[in-house]
Design a protein around this motif. Structure first.
Motif, PDB file in Angstrom:
ATOM      1  N   LEU A   1       1.360  -0.657  -0.015  1.00 53.80           N
ATOM      2  CA  LEU A   1      -0.112  -0.517  -0.034  1.00 53.80           C
ATOM      3  C   LEU A   1       0.800   1.593  -0.070  1.00 53.80           C
ATOM      4  O   LEU A   1       1.695   1.071   1.061  1.00 53.80           O
ATOM      5  CB  LEU A   1      -1.174  -0.263   1.624  1.00 53.80           C
ATOM      6  N   SER A   2       0.611   2.353  -0.453  1.00 54.93           N
ATOM      7  CA  SER A   2       1.275   3.346  -0.937  1.00 54.93           C
ATOM      8  C   SER A   2       0.640   4.550  -0.091  1.00 54.93           C
ATOM      9  O   SER A   2      -0.547   4.422  -0.527  1.00 54.93           O
ATOM     10  CB  SER A   2       1.556   4.207  -2.435  1.00 54.93           C
ATOM     11  N   LEU A   3       1.256   5.700   1.090  1.00 54.53           N
ATOM     12  CA  LEU A   3       0.327   6.682   0.940  1.00 54.53           C
ATOM     13  C   LEU A   3       0.927   7.732   0.843  1.00 54.53           C
ATOM     14  O   LEU A   3       2.737   7.850   0.733  1.00 54.53           O
ATOM     15  CB  LEU A   3       0.373   5.991   2.395  1.00 54.53           C
ATOM     16  N   GLY A   4       0.736   8.752   0.683  1.00 53.06           N
ATOM     17  CA  GLY A   4       0.793  10.540   0.510  1.00 53.06           C
ATOM     18  C   GLY A   4       0.926  11.608   1.972  1.00 53.06           C
ATOM     19  O   GLY A   4       0.662  10.215   3.026  1.00 53.06           O
ATOM     20  N   THR A   5       0.978  12.100   1.636  1.00 56.62           N
ATOM     21  CA  THR A   5       0.811  12.400   3.074  1.00 56.62           C
ATOM     22  C   THR A   5      -0.490  13.853   3.626  1.00 56.62           C
ATOM     23  O   THR A   5      -1.020  14.111   2.592  1.00 56.62           O
ATOM     24  CB  THR A   5       2.530  14.071   3.314  1.00 56.62           C
ATOM     25  N   GLY A   6      -0.129  13.889   4.537  1.00 60.94           N
ATOM     26  CA  GLY A   6      -0.983  15.170   4.754  1.00 60.94           C
ATOM     27  C   GLY A   6      -2.141  15.312   5.998  1.00 60.94           C
ATOM     28  O   GLY A   6      -2.543  13.394   6.352  1.00 60.94           O
TER      29      GLY A   6
ATOM     30  N   PRO B   1       6.361  10.649  -9.551  1.00 60.30           N
ATOM     31  CA  PRO B   1       4.991  10.800 -11.400  1.00 60.30           C
ATOM     32  C   PRO B   1       4.183  10.913 -10.779  1.00 60.30           C
ATOM     33  O   PRO B   1       3.880   9.956 -11.095  1.00 60.30           O
ATOM     34  CB  PRO B   1       6.055  10.888 -12.692  1.00 60.30           C
ATOM     35  N   LEU B   2       3.140  11.678 -11.236  1.00 54.34           N
ATOM     36  CA  LEU B   2       1.808  11.835 -11.458  1.00 54.34           C
ATOM     37  C   LEU B   2       1.226  10.263 -12.279  1.00 54.34           C
ATOM     38  O   LEU B   2       0.582   9.331 -12.346  1.00 54.34           O
ATOM     39  CB  LEU B   2       0.756  12.265 -11.595  1.00 54.34           C
ATOM     40  N   GLU B   3       2.104  10.047 -13.489  1.00 53.09           N
ATOM     41  CA  GLU B   3       1.627   9.511 -14.330  1.00 53.09           C
ATOM     42  C   GLU B   3       2.241   7.692 -14.378  1.00 53.09           C
ATOM     43  O   GLU B   3       1.661   7.411 -15.315  1.00 53.09           O
ATOM     44  CB  GLU B   3       2.926   9.599 -15.847  1.00 53.09           C
ATOM     45  N   MET B   4       2.481   7.671 -13.663  1.00 54.91           N
ATOM     46  CA  MET B   4       3.090   6.625 -12.821  1.00 54.91           C
ATOM     47  C   MET B   4       2.223   5.609 -12.387  1.00 54.91           C
ATOM     48  O   MET B   4       1.839   4.391 -12.450  1.00 54.91           O
ATOM     49  CB  MET B   4       4.178   6.227 -12.041  1.00 54.91           C
ATOM     50  N   PHE B   5       1.114   6.417 -12.037  1.00 53.79           N
ATOM     51  CA  PHE B   5       0.139   5.921 -10.850  1.00 53.79           C
ATOM     52  C   PHE B   5      -1.235   5.850 -12.149  1.00 53.79           C
ATOM     53  O   PHE B   5      -2.468   5.612 -12.192  1.00 53.79           O
ATOM     54  CB  PHE B   5      -0.378   6.772 -10.147  1.00 53.79           C
ATOM     55  N   ARG B   6      -1.033   6.371 -13.087  1.00 55.70           N
ATOM     56  CA  ARG B   6      -2.028   5.994 -14.290  1.00 55.70           C
ATOM     57  C   ARG B   6      -3.110   4.695 -14.212  1.00 55.70           C
ATOM     58  O   ARG B   6      -3.723   4.615 -14.679  1.00 55.70           O
ATOM     59  CB  ARG B   6      -1.919   6.399 -15.323  1.00 55.70           C
TER      60      ARG B   6
ATOM     61  N   PRO C   1       1.966  -8.010   9.575  1.00 60.99           N
ATOM     62  CA  PRO C   1       3.661  -8.427   9.332  1.00 60.99           C
ATOM     63  C   PRO C   1       3.856  -8.473   7.612  1.00 60.99           C
ATOM     64  O   PRO C   1       4.722  -7.480   6.455  1.00 60.99           O
ATOM     65  CB  PRO C   1       4.589  -8.910  10.116  1.00 60.99           C
ATOM     66  N   GLN C   2       3.377  -9.036   6.909  1.00 57.36           N
ATOM     67  CA  GLN C   2       3.171  -9.953   5.562  1.00 57.36           C
ATOM     68  C   GLN C   2       3.477  -8.923   5.041  1.00 57.36           C
ATOM     69  O   GLN C   2       3.006  -8.467   3.404  1.00 57.36           O
ATOM     70  CB  GLN C   2       2.336 -10.664   5.613  1.00 57.36           C
ATOM     71  N   HIS C   3       2.574  -7.002   5.637  1.00 54.51           N
ATOM     72  CA  HIS C   3       2.310  -6.257   4.735  1.00 54.51           C
ATOM     73  C   HIS C   3       3.081  -5.393   4.374  1.00 54.51           C
ATOM     74  O   HIS C   3       4.538  -5.232   4.700  1.00 54.51           O
ATOM     75  CB  HIS C   3       0.943  -5.439   5.267  1.00 54.51           C
ATOM     76  N   ARG C   4       3.335  -4.632   3.218  1.00 61.72           N
ATOM     77  CA  ARG C   4       4.399  -3.468   2.862  1.00 61.72           C
ATOM     78  C   ARG C   4       3.830  -1.245   2.948  1.00 61.72           C
ATOM     79  O   ARG C   4       2.858  -1.442   1.975  1.00 61.72           O
ATOM     80  CB  ARG C   4       5.183  -3.828   1.609  1.00 61.72           C
ATOM     81  N   PHE C   5       4.334  -1.264   3.693  1.00 60.26           N
ATOM     82  CA  PHE C   5       3.311   0.311   3.249  1.00 60.26           C
ATOM     83  C   PHE C   5       4.709   1.413   2.601  1.00 60.26           C
ATOM     84  O   PHE C   5       5.717   1.418   3.555  1.00 60.26           O
ATOM     85  CB  PHE C   5       3.362   1.249   4.618  1.00 60.26           C
ATOM     86  N   VAL C   6       4.451   1.994   1.632  1.00 53.11           N
ATOM     87  CA  VAL C   6       5.599   2.967   1.136  1.00 53.11           C
ATOM     88  C   VAL C   6       5.172   4.153   0.836  1.00 53.11           C
ATOM     89  O   VAL C   6       3.683   4.908   0.879  1.00 53.11           O
ATOM     90  CB  VAL C   6       6.059   2.355  -0.510  1.00 53.11           C
ATOM     91  N   SER C   7       6.147   5.568   1.257  1.00 55.10           N
ATOM     92  CA  SER C   7       5.619   6.266   0.812  1.00 55.10           C
ATOM     93  C   SER C   7       5.522   7.123  -0.341  1.00 55.10           C
ATOM     94  O   SER C   7       6.851   7.092  -0.753  1.00 55.10           O
ATOM     95  CB  SER C   7       6.034   7.417   1.965  1.00 55.10           C
ATOM     96  N   LEU C   8       4.815   8.161  -1.102  1.00 55.23           N
ATOM     97  CA  LEU C   8       4.904   8.554  -1.707  1.00 55.23           C
ATOM     98  C   LEU C   8       5.206   9.914  -2.137  1.00 55.23           C
ATOM     99  O   LEU C   8       5.594  10.477  -3.677  1.00 55.23           O
ATOM    100  CB  LEU C   8       3.379   8.135  -3.056  1.00 55.23           C
TER     101      LEU C   8
ATOM    102  N   ALA D   1       2.857  -1.339  -5.525  1.00 54.69           N
ATOM    103  CA  ALA D   1       1.346  -1.102  -4.521  1.00 54.69           C
ATOM    104  C   ALA D   1      -0.700  -0.962  -5.232  1.00 54.69           C
ATOM    105  O   ALA D   1      -0.177  -0.903  -6.357  1.00 54.69           O
ATOM    106  CB  ALA D   1       1.238   0.065  -3.720  1.00 54.69           C
ATOM    107  N   GLU D   2      -0.857  -2.000  -4.716  1.00 57.13           N
ATOM    108  CA  GLU D   2      -2.422  -2.363  -4.989  1.00 57.13           C
ATOM    109  C   GLU D   2      -3.238  -1.265  -5.086  1.00 57.13           C
ATOM    110  O   GLU D   2      -4.110  -0.886  -5.850  1.00 57.13           O
ATOM    111  CB  GLU D   2      -3.000  -2.991  -3.883  1.00 57.13           C
ATOM    112  N   ALA D   3      -3.441  -0.018  -4.180  1.00 58.81           N
ATOM    113  CA  ALA D   3      -3.389   1.134  -3.689  1.00 58.81           C
ATOM    114  C   ALA D   3      -3.106   2.378  -3.323  1.00 58.81           C
ATOM    115  O   ALA D   3      -2.150   1.785  -2.336  1.00 58.81           O
ATOM    116  CB  ALA D   3      -5.669   0.895  -3.039  1.00 58.81           C
ATOM    117  N   ALA D   4      -3.093   3.658  -3.732  1.00 57.57           N
ATOM    118  CA  ALA D   4      -2.357   4.424  -3.021  1.00 57.57           C
ATOM    119  C   ALA D   4      -3.512   5.203  -2.742  1.00 57.57           C
ATOM    120  O   ALA D   4      -4.432   5.908  -2.638  1.00 57.57           O
ATOM    121  CB  ALA D   4      -1.732   5.829  -4.162  1.00 57.57           C
ATOM    122  N   PHE D   5      -2.949   5.618  -0.826  1.00 58.92           N
ATOM    123  CA  PHE D   5      -4.141   7.103  -0.408  1.00 58.92           C
ATOM    124  C   PHE D   5      -3.533   8.074   0.041  1.00 58.92           C
ATOM    125  O   PHE D   5      -2.514   8.608   0.826  1.00 58.92           O
ATOM    126  CB  PHE D   5      -4.649   6.338   0.712  1.00 58.92           C
TER     127      PHE D   5
END
Lengths: 316, 316
Positions: free
Chosen positions: A116-121, A268-273, A137-144, A205-209
């Motif tokens: 799962l990827s996350l932004g800030t705010g 880059p946003l395009e990466m998440f099209r 523990p099997q999950h991974r979280f990544v900041s964008l 990531a399967e989704a980005a919040f």
DNA sequence: TCATCTATCGATCAAATGATCGTATGCGGT
DNA sequence: ACCGCATACGATCATTTGATCGATAGATGA
């Protein structure tokens, strides 16, 4: 056309029995002396002619209407609109967080490994903080978005950190400021193997919040000193109304090309099209920015509040 | 109780999706993250809490509400309420006739031999006249009220006559005045074999369609000279408000025992306790009389108009 | 008057809905 | 801490609903 009037009469009768009286169609058929398919045709006619008005007597109804309109208009997978608490402005923020957490936990709860990827705010932070603890523990979280401020301090409470703490999952932080000081610094950062590795994880990531930023004096980018006042003015001059992951965009959702853009280190946003991006943002001030993100077609999901939603539908 | 608020929120959401959005419960379940039975419980809750308001946008809706209320209150098999034509008072009478004819023809149309009994009155007449011709020689039609006036003339256009003419069925007329001149005359009439034979046929009827008379200066009984002015005054003095088959009754539906009653030649109401009596009557003036008949529990069916129905529900 | 066309109607089947039951889960009392 | 109660949840089945198809009756024009 008198014949039609009679039909409508019968249709209204059938509709009344079905919707108000709660009678089965079989019963209606025998009461009206027609076949059951006949009753269906009458009911279809009644609906088609708009004879049947359904009203849900609850504040949430307005939210649902807004949500449905937005989802339809921008082809979202989902759109949640939480009620605006007129009395307590922070109440809405809390609702937003709960609604967002609901969406996040849907994904996190499952046992298969998840990235799962996350932004800030603020909204993203509040959302992950609303989540209950769960061992994954099997999950991974990544900041964008880079979580290093201009002064070099690292935001210890990034959403990814909170989420990883609550689940025991792996964390992947982007070791950079949101906006690099120079184009060269950005290039240098992007060449780091760590940066590239994290980019790779983000792509899986399967989704980005993510949050949605407004571009004005209250902009988080500016308030948190990621950009200077002069840079803010430049963005405003170029008609930027909002930003996603630090990428400023116009009201139409096009990313603004400018001196700042060239130094933004976020992916880059395009990466998440092809990835489902879900925006978490509310409040009337965020309205134009969210609308821009929607117009740009960047979002697949949206969790917002009634105030922003109303602005959006009024400015379709 | 905060938990309950959340439930209600979800219930409202589910209700909106189901009723307004037209989404299937399966879809709602996945959207809301609950099981389908869960959605059903939410919808049941929403209904129970009165969150869902359905409004049928058609004049007939008010009629249906009245009809349903009356049917419930007095345990009728059915109750039809036709709209009152504010502009054309005779329009309502026509509607009433059509609605009544609908009920009658349901019975008449079938092929098995049928015995039907009819009362007198404008509504009954208009009703049978609205029927279309249909060949049913196997049916039998019997009058429950004498069709001979005080002057000895016979009403050639009794409902039974019309109905028998239209279907080719057998006719059984009561050869007597509604009210005999003396108690002795009544006794003599009732001893006639013909009278007894007709009584027997009437007892075999599957349903009785009768009018409802009001007791005042406009009463049919009085206007058509079945009773004198003095007799009318006597009835009024004894709190009679309506009559069925010539039997006057109080507002509670009890048959008034008096000098007139002892001379009424119609078949006693008690005889029909186990037979479905259907009243055909409308107009605001008939309201109290119909209500009395309902209170007495004499009726199993009612075809009336909005004006009378409104009076009835307002004086439950 | 006949042929054809169209609109409407009812039989049949798939989908959706409502209800019942057994099970699990949580909560309060001992 | 354990037991019992109550509440809620989800699997399964019967009922209800919606839709498609073929047939029939009425209308229209030649």
């Amino acid at each position: 056309m008198d014949k039609f009037e009679v039909k409508l009469d019968q249709a209204a009768r059938a509709a009344w029995m079905s919707y108000v009286g709660g009678i089965t169609q079989d019963e209606i058929a025998s009461q009206l002396g027609v076949s059951r398919p006949g009753v269906q045709r009458l009911l279809a006619l009644a609906r088609q002619e708009g004879l049947i008005k359904v009203h849900i007597d609850h504040p949430i109804a307005a939210c649902m209407t807004l949500a449905s309109a937005i989802r339809e208009r921008f082809g979202l997978d989902y759109c949640d609109v939480v009620p605006a608490e007129a009395s307590a402005p922070e109440g809405a923020a809390y609702y937003l967080a709960v609604a967002g957490a609901e969406r996040v936990s849907r994904l996190v709860e499952r046992s298969d490994p998840l990235t799962l990827s996350l932004g800030t705010g603020r909204s993203v932070r509040a959302t992950v903080e609303s989540l209950s603890r769960i061992e994954r523990p099997q999950h991974r979280f990544v900041s964008l978005v880079g979580n290093v401020a201009r002064d070099g301090s690292s935001n210890r409470y990034d959403g990814v950190m909170v989420l990883a703490d609550k689940t025991g999952g792996q964390r992947f932080l982007l070791p950079s400021p949101v906006v690099a000081s120079t184009v060269e610094e950005k290039a240098s950062l992007q060449q780091q193997p760590l940066f590239q590795a994290i980019t790779q994880v983000a792509l899986e990531a399967e989704a980005a919040f993510i949050g949605v930023g407004q571009i004005d004096r209250q902009a988080t980018l500016f308030q948190d000193h990621f950009i200077s006042e002069a840079e803010l003015d430049e963005l405003l001059g170029r008609q930027a109304v909002g930003e996603l992951l630090g990428w400023p965009m116009t009201a139409d959702g096009d990313v603004v090309e400018c001196s700042i853009t060239r130094r933004v280190t976020s992916l880059p946003l395009e990466m998440f099209r092809d990835q489902p991006i879900v925006a978490l943002a509310g409040g009337v001030a965020k309205g134009p920015a969210i609308l821009a993100a929607l117009r740009g077609g960047w979002l697949k999901g949206l969790v917002t509040d009634q105030l922003a939603a109303r602005h959006i539908v009024e400015h379709f």
